[in-house]
Design a protein around this motif. Structure first.
Motif, PDB file in Angstrom:
ATOM      1  N   MET A   1       0.844  -1.152  -0.230  1.00 44.00           N
ATOM      2  CA  MET A   1       0.056  -0.041  -0.191  1.00 44.00           C
ATOM      3  C   MET A   1       0.886   1.182  -0.145  1.00 44.00           C
ATOM      4  N   ALA A   2       0.453   2.027  -0.708  1.00 43.76           N
ATOM      5  CA  ALA A   2       1.454   3.513  -0.952  1.00 43.76           C
ATOM      6  C   ALA A   2       0.010   4.719  -1.169  1.00 43.76           C
ATOM      7  N   VAL A   3       0.277   5.265  -0.149  1.00 44.74           N
ATOM      8  CA  VAL A   3      -0.436   6.459  -0.370  1.00 44.74           C
ATOM      9  C   VAL A   3       0.474   7.800  -1.001  1.00 44.74           C
ATOM     10  N   LEU A   4      -0.156   8.381  -1.991  1.00 39.15           N
ATOM     11  CA  LEU A   4       0.585   9.361  -2.692  1.00 39.15           C
ATOM     12  C   LEU A   4       0.059  10.501  -2.052  1.00 39.15           C
ATOM     13  N   GLU A   5       0.919  11.867  -2.080  1.00 35.03           N
ATOM     14  CA  GLU A   5       0.624  13.094  -1.631  1.00 35.03           C
ATOM     15  C   GLU A   5      -0.510  13.517  -2.907  1.00 35.03           C
ATOM     16  N   ILE A   6      -1.627  14.062  -2.323  1.00 31.18           N
ATOM     17  CA  ILE A   6      -2.377  14.675  -3.533  1.00 31.18           C
ATOM     18  C   ILE A   6      -2.149  16.184  -3.426  1.00 31.18           C
ATOM     19  N   VAL A   7      -1.861  16.584  -4.719  1.00 32.79           N
ATOM     20  CA  VAL A   7      -1.340  18.093  -5.017  1.00 32.79           C
ATOM     21  C   VAL A   7      -2.603  19.071  -4.959  1.00 32.79           C
ATOM     22  N   HIS A   8      -2.554  20.054  -4.852  1.00 36.58           N
ATOM     23  CA  HIS A   8      -3.673  20.923  -4.744  1.00 36.58           C
ATOM     24  C   HIS A   8      -3.679  22.219  -5.633  1.00 36.58           C
ATOM     25  N   TYR A   9      -4.716  22.823  -5.740  1.00 28.85           N
ATOM     26  CA  TYR A   9      -4.631  24.144  -6.751  1.00 28.85           C
ATOM     27  C   TYR A   9      -3.427  25.024  -6.586  1.00 28.85           C
ATOM     28  N   GLY A  10      -2.954  25.300  -7.649  1.00 21.20           N
ATOM     29  CA  GLY A  10      -1.565  26.207  -7.598  1.00 21.20           C
ATOM     30  C   GLY A  10      -0.401  25.269  -7.924  1.00 21.20           C
ATOM     31  N   ASP A  11      -0.309  24.148  -8.060  1.00 20.58           N
ATOM     32  CA  ASP A  11       0.423  23.241  -8.434  1.00 20.58           C
ATOM     33  C   ASP A  11       0.257  23.314 -10.051  1.00 20.58           C
ATOM     34  N   PRO A  12       1.368  23.460 -10.685  1.00 20.71           N
ATOM     35  CA  PRO A  12       1.345  23.589 -11.988  1.00 20.71           C
ATOM     36  C   PRO A  12       1.041  22.365 -12.722  1.00 20.71           C
ATOM     37  N   ILE A  13       1.116  21.123 -12.437  1.00 23.58           N
ATOM     38  CA  ILE A  13       0.844  19.774 -13.015  1.00 23.58           C
ATOM     39  C   ILE A  13      -0.741  19.785 -13.174  1.00 23.58           C
ATOM     40  N   LEU A  14      -1.520  20.560 -12.251  1.00 24.10           N
ATOM     41  CA  LEU A  14      -2.840  20.562 -12.606  1.00 24.10           C
ATOM     42  C   LEU A  14      -3.557  21.603 -13.480  1.00 24.10           C
ATOM     43  N   ARG A  15      -2.647  22.167 -14.360  1.00 27.99           N
ATOM     44  CA  ARG A  15      -2.876  23.066 -15.133  1.00 27.99           C
ATOM     45  C   ARG A  15      -2.558  22.487 -16.574  1.00 27.99           C
ATOM     46  N   LYS A  16      -1.807  21.376 -16.625  1.00 31.43           N
ATOM     47  CA  LYS A  16      -1.326  20.660 -17.916  1.00 31.43           C
ATOM     48  C   LYS A  16      -2.457  19.862 -18.301  1.00 31.43           C
ATOM     49  N   LYS A  17      -2.325  19.799 -19.808  1.00 35.77           N
ATOM     50  CA  LYS A  17      -3.040  18.545 -20.442  1.00 35.77           C
ATOM     51  C   LYS A  17      -2.165  17.316 -20.153  1.00 35.77           C
ATOM     52  N   CYS A  18      -2.545  16.147 -19.721  1.00 28.37           N
ATOM     53  CA  CYS A  18      -1.913  15.047 -19.331  1.00 28.37           C
ATOM     54  C   CYS A  18      -1.420  14.525 -20.636  1.00 28.37           C
ATOM     55  N   LYS A  19      -0.324  13.870 -20.604  1.00 31.73           N
ATOM     56  CA  LYS A  19       0.027  12.887 -21.917  1.00 31.73           C
ATOM     57  C   LYS A  19      -0.593  11.518 -21.928  1.00 31.73           C
ATOM     58  N   SER A  20      -0.689  10.953 -22.972  1.00 35.31           N
ATOM     59  CA  SER A  20      -1.147   9.725 -23.301  1.00 35.31           C
ATOM     60  C   SER A  20      -0.207   8.816 -22.640  1.00 35.31           C
ATOM     61  N   VAL A  21      -0.700   7.625 -22.203  1.00 33.78           N
ATOM     62  CA  VAL A  21      -0.178   6.467 -21.615  1.00 33.78           C
ATOM     63  C   VAL A  21       0.041   5.607 -22.679  1.00 33.78           C
ATOM     64  N   LYS A  22       1.451   5.294 -23.048  1.00 29.14           N
ATOM     65  CA  LYS A  22       1.918   4.427 -23.989  1.00 29.14           C
ATOM     66  C   LYS A  22       1.947   3.202 -23.596  1.00 29.14           C
ATOM     67  N   ASP A  23       2.598   2.838 -22.287  1.00 31.90           N
ATOM     68  CA  ASP A  23       3.124   1.742 -21.784  1.00 31.90           C
ATOM     69  C   ASP A  23       2.383   1.160 -20.689  1.00 31.90           C
ATOM     70  N   LEU A  24       1.419  -0.080 -20.868  1.00 31.01           N
ATOM     71  CA  LEU A  24       0.818  -0.286 -19.791  1.00 31.01           C
ATOM     72  C   LEU A  24       1.273  -1.100 -18.834  1.00 31.01           C
ATOM     73  N   GLU A  25       2.472  -1.596 -19.036  1.00 29.40           N
ATOM     74  CA  GLU A  25       3.222  -2.809 -18.428  1.00 29.40           C
ATOM     75  C   GLU A  25       3.198  -2.552 -16.794  1.00 29.40           C
ATOM     76  N   ASP A  26       3.613  -1.251 -16.416  1.00 30.34           N
ATOM     77  CA  ASP A  26       3.683  -0.912 -15.023  1.00 30.34           C
ATOM     78  C   ASP A  26       2.299  -0.303 -14.299  1.00 30.34           C
ATOM     79  N   ILE A  27       1.265  -0.289 -15.083  1.00 25.59           N
ATOM     80  CA  ILE A  27       0.097   0.601 -14.681  1.00 25.59           C
ATOM     81  C   ILE A  27      -0.698  -0.106 -13.601  1.00 25.59           C
ATOM     82  N   ASN A  28      -0.562  -1.269 -13.422  1.00 22.43           N
ATOM     83  CA  ASN A  28      -1.559  -1.878 -12.308  1.00 22.43           C
ATOM     84  C   ASN A  28      -0.773  -1.338 -10.971  1.00 22.43           C
ATOM     85  N   SER A  29       0.404  -1.025 -10.899  1.00 22.72           N
ATOM     86  CA  SER A  29       0.990  -0.634  -9.426  1.00 22.72           C
ATOM     87  C   SER A  29       0.585   0.901  -9.234  1.00 22.72           C
TER      88      SER A  29
END
Ligand code: CO
Length: 182
Positions: A1-29
């Motif tokens: 179990m790994a709880v990741l930090e949730i980023v909030h309004y003001g973090d630039p990654i939340l203003r980006k158009k996210c990239k397509s996922v090409k490799d589904l190999e490690d997606i399950n973790s």
């Protein structure tokens, strides 16, 4: 179990158009960490960029309703069309704690997406699930619920938004400073 930090309004990654996922190999973790993080935060939906990952990926759990008896994973999603009447519904957001806004959205959407097995699907979703899909797809395109309401509504939360923004900036600063600790 790994709880990741949730980023909030003001973090630039939340203003980006996210990239397509090409490799589904490690997606399950990654997906399993996202579920842990979403449940820890008591959310019903989570987009990858809300945990700092630039990936077109989101998860939803509305099993507390009659609508679904299993959780949902959407990869490389795109909204094909929107159907039905516009509806107003109050939405909160894990990246904007303390803010709840009445957001107008169409009743149903048709989404094209992949599942972790790589299969492509195109399905229509309504109800709470359809609503959550539109909220998470907005995240993956850099859009917040505050962008979906009028000026008057937005002004009500001006102070909260400013505070979230300045907290995000200091979090980013301390993160980059930590990078120099050996
Ligand atoms: Co949100």
């Amino acid at each position: 179990m790994a709880v990741l930090e949730i980023v909030h309004y003001g973090d630039p990654i939340l203003r980006k158009k996210c990239k397509s996922v090409k490799d589904l190999e490690d997606i399950n973790s990654i997906i399993s960490d996202m579920f842990d993080s979403m449940y820890e935060a008591e959310g019903i939906g989570l987009a990858a960029n809300q945990v700092g990952l630039d990936m077109n990926l989101f998860i939803i759990d509305v099993t507390h309703t009659e609508e679904a008896d299993e959780t949902h994973i959407f990869i490389n999603g795109s909204i094909v069309s929107k159907q039905g009447e516009d509806q107003v519904f109050q939405e909160g957001c894990l990246s904007m704690p303390g803010i709840a806004l009445d957001v107008t959205r169409p009743e149903k959407v048709t989404l094209k997406y992949q599942t972790p097995d790589g299969e492509w699907h195109e399905d229509e979703f309504g109800g709470l699930l359809g609503r959550a899909i539109q909220h998470e797809m907005d995240h993956l395109n850099g859009v917040f619920i505050v962008d979906r309401v009028g000026e008057v509504e937005r002004i009500k939360y001006q102070a909260e938004l400013k505070e979230l923004e300045s907290n995000s900036k200091s979090r980013l600063r301390s993160r980059s400073e930590k990078g120099f600790v050996l």
